[in-house]
Write a protein that holds these residues in place. Sequence first.
Motif, PDB file in Angstrom:
ATOM      1  N   ALA A  54      10.921   5.053   7.979  1.00 18.77           N
ATOM      2  CA  ALA A  54      12.968   4.262   7.406  1.00 18.77           C
ATOM      3  C   ALA A  54      13.944   3.109   8.608  1.00 18.77           C
ATOM      4  N   ASN A  55      14.826   2.793   7.300  1.00 19.25           N
ATOM      5  CA  ASN A  55      16.111   2.161   8.580  1.00 19.25           C
ATOM      6  C   ASN A  55      16.598   3.141   8.954  1.00 19.25           C
ATOM      7  N   SER A  56      17.000   4.102   8.868  1.00 21.53           N
ATOM      8  CA  SER A  56      17.816   5.102   8.767  1.00 21.53           C
ATOM      9  C   SER A  56      17.755   6.260   7.859  1.00 21.53           C
ATOM     10  N   ASN A  57      18.294   7.709   8.012  1.00 26.01           N
ATOM     11  CA  ASN A  57      18.417   9.099   7.122  1.00 26.01           C
ATOM     12  C   ASN A  57      19.342   8.589   5.762  1.00 26.01           C
ATOM     13  N   SER A  58      19.711   8.373   5.960  1.00 30.07           N
ATOM     14  CA  SER A  58      20.631   7.554   4.513  1.00 30.07           C
ATOM     15  C   SER A  58      19.523   7.589   3.604  1.00 30.07           C
ATOM     16  N   LYS A  59      19.838   8.371   2.840  1.00 30.40           N
ATOM     17  CA  LYS A  59      19.126   8.439   1.442  1.00 30.40           C
ATOM     18  C   LYS A  59      18.377   7.156   0.979  1.00 30.40           C
ATOM     19  N   ALA A 105       8.440  -6.847   2.044  1.00 31.54           N
ATOM     20  CA  ALA A 105       9.206  -7.759   2.456  1.00 31.54           C
ATOM     21  C   ALA A 105      10.443  -7.948   0.780  1.00 31.54           C
ATOM     22  N   ALA A 106       9.169  -7.820   0.296  1.00 29.69           N
ATOM     23  CA  ALA A 106       9.924  -8.296  -1.702  1.00 29.69           C
ATOM     24  C   ALA A 106      10.155  -7.178  -1.858  1.00 29.69           C
ATOM     25  N   THR A 107       9.593  -6.092  -1.644  1.00 29.17           N
ATOM     26  CA  THR A 107      10.091  -4.860  -1.892  1.00 29.17           C
ATOM     27  C   THR A 107      11.830  -4.551  -0.748  1.00 29.17           C
ATOM     28  N   ILE A 108      11.420  -5.116  -0.080  1.00 25.62           N
ATOM     29  CA  ILE A 108      12.955  -4.706   0.815  1.00 25.62           C
ATOM     30  C   ILE A 108      14.043  -5.328  -0.613  1.00 25.62           C
ATOM     31  N   SER A 116      14.343  -6.349   8.351  1.00 37.01           N
ATOM     32  CA  SER A 116      13.366  -6.752   8.647  1.00 37.01           C
ATOM     33  C   SER A 116      12.233  -5.613   7.953  1.00 37.01           C
ATOM     34  N   VAL A 117      11.215  -6.258   8.192  1.00 32.65           N
ATOM     35  CA  VAL A 117       9.550  -5.600   7.818  1.00 32.65           C
ATOM     36  C   VAL A 117       9.044  -6.017   9.111  1.00 32.65           C
ATOM     37  N   THR A 118       8.193  -5.364  10.032  1.00 30.83           N
ATOM     38  CA  THR A 118       7.492  -5.617  11.092  1.00 30.83           C
ATOM     39  C   THR A 118       6.351  -4.693  10.870  1.00 30.83           C
ATOM     40  N   GLY A 119       4.514  -4.526  11.064  1.00 30.48           N
ATOM     41  CA  GLY A 119       3.477  -3.992  10.751  1.00 30.48           C
ATOM     42  C   GLY A 119       3.291  -4.306  12.353  1.00 30.48           C
ATOM     43  N   GLU A 120       2.297  -3.045  12.809  1.00 35.87           N
ATOM     44  CA  GLU A 120       1.307  -3.055  14.416  1.00 35.87           C
ATOM     45  C   GLU A 120       0.118  -2.110  14.391  1.00 35.87           C
ATOM     46  N   PHE A 121      -0.718  -2.182  14.656  1.00 38.35           N
ATOM     47  CA  PHE A 121      -1.617  -0.928  15.196  1.00 38.35           C
ATOM     48  C   PHE A 121      -1.117  -0.206  16.322  1.00 38.35           C
ATOM     49  N   THR A 122      -0.663   0.827  16.585  1.00 34.18           N
ATOM     50  CA  THR A 122      -0.841   1.624  17.112  1.00 34.18           C
ATOM     51  C   THR A 122      -1.164   2.947  17.995  1.00 34.18           C
ATOM     52  N   ASP A 123      -1.375   3.929  18.765  1.00 33.20           N
ATOM     53  CA  ASP A 123      -1.438   4.911  18.981  1.00 33.20           C
ATOM     54  C   ASP A 123      -0.535   5.945  19.000  1.00 33.20           C
ATOM     55  N   CYS A 124       0.494   6.899  18.287  1.00 29.70           N
ATOM     56  CA  CYS A 124       1.378   7.668  18.353  1.00 29.70           C
ATOM     57  C   CYS A 124       1.315   9.181  17.637  1.00 29.70           C
ATOM     58  N   TYR A 125       2.209  10.058  17.622  1.00 31.43           N
ATOM     59  CA  TYR A 125       2.000  11.591  17.809  1.00 31.43           C
ATOM     60  C   TYR A 125       2.350  12.018  16.176  1.00 31.43           C
ATOM     61  N   PHE A 126       1.225  12.849  16.382  1.00 34.04           N
ATOM     62  CA  PHE A 126       1.151  12.166  14.685  1.00 34.04           C
ATOM     63  C   PHE A 126       1.825  14.832  14.704  1.00 34.04           C
ATOM     64  N   TYR A 144      -1.587   2.989  11.781  1.00 34.19           N
ATOM     65  CA  TYR A 144      -0.795   1.540  10.959  1.00 34.19           C
ATOM     66  C   TYR A 144       0.150   1.625  10.810  1.00 34.19           C
ATOM     67  N   ARG A 145       0.575   0.835  11.543  1.00 39.40           N
ATOM     68  CA  ARG A 145       3.133   1.352  11.651  1.00 39.40           C
ATOM     69  C   ARG A 145       3.312   0.234  10.855  1.00 39.40           C
ATOM     70  N   ILE A 146       4.272   0.642  10.170  1.00 36.20           N
ATOM     71  CA  ILE A 146       4.967  -0.474   9.516  1.00 36.20           C
ATOM     72  C   ILE A 146       6.616   0.060   9.946  1.00 36.20           C
ATOM     73  N   GLN A 147       7.826  -0.551  10.096  1.00 41.50           N
ATOM     74  CA  GLN A 147       8.800  -0.432  10.503  1.00 41.50           C
ATOM     75  C   GLN A 147       9.772  -1.252  10.195  1.00 41.50           C
ATOM     76  N   ILE A 148      10.326  -0.724   9.331  1.00 46.46           N
ATOM     77  CA  ILE A 148      11.921  -1.088   8.288  1.00 46.46           C
ATOM     78  C   ILE A 148      13.072  -1.622   9.167  1.00 46.46           C
ATOM     79  N   GLY A 149      13.836  -2.551   9.072  1.00 49.76           N
ATOM     80  CA  GLY A 149      14.833  -2.672   9.932  1.00 49.76           C
ATOM     81  C   GLY A 149      14.810  -1.488  11.382  1.00 49.76           C
ATOM     82  N   ASP A 150      15.895  -1.182  11.681  1.00 52.66           N
ATOM     83  CA  ASP A 150      16.096  -0.319  12.776  1.00 52.66           C
ATOM     84  C   ASP A 150      15.071   0.468  13.197  1.00 52.66           C
ATOM     85  N   SER A 151      14.087   0.883  12.464  1.00 60.81           N
ATOM     86  CA  SER A 151      13.192   1.618  11.976  1.00 60.81           C
ATOM     87  C   SER A 151      13.848   3.802  12.732  1.00 60.81           C
TER      88      SER A 151
END
Length: 215
Positions: A54-59, A105-108, A116-126, A144-151
């Motif tokens: 998410a862009n931030s932790n706001s509700k 982007a249309a949903t946002i 902004s919204v970006t997507g990428e394949f990446t390795d990350c900890y879960f 596959y990671r989607i990042q919204i705004g400042d993420s």
Amino acid sequence: MKLSNVLKKLLWTGCFLFSAGMICFFSIAYLHTQKKEHIQKNISQNILRFHVLANSNSKEDQTLKLQVRDAVLDYLQKDLSACHDLEKAEKIISEKENEILSIAAATIKKAGYTYSVTGEFTDCYFPKKSYGDATFPQGTYHAYRIQIGDSQGKNWWCVMYPPLCFIDATHGVLPDASKEQLHASLEEDSYEAVLHDGAPAIRFKYLTFLNRFFD
């Protein structure tokens, strides 16, 4: 004198048995660790996670994150639910990435934001995560990671392949069809570990107090 010799023999015998026991315990602990690492690696190499930040932790931003998640999963559900191969699943996402990001982007935009919204394949900890009665251990996974705004907000994740994202995680039992697909994707020990809280099922039958060291 004879009593002293007996005591010495008992002492040496006790020391020997203690040493042998400790060697045995640490050997089992080492093998358990090695097995656990192998299982986590096998699982991580054969599944694909889905990660949305998410862009931030706001509700409002957290709500938007879930709206983007739902829109993307709704778009991919048909293709991924019929997919029986990890490489094919990744190929589907790669080929449809423009559409995925357009939908996000249309949903946002529909929600009234200009992030902004970006997507990428990446390795990350879960962290450890359960889906019904299946539990995936913590560790590094391909995603596959989607990042919204400042993420910078809290994230959301699931297993995209096998397609467990489309299963209600609050259900107590994973559907048989999903288990079969998961079983086909993993080694037997890894599959059994997933069904035993994400850890190798090593247990002592008699020295039960040792079991807590292998949880």
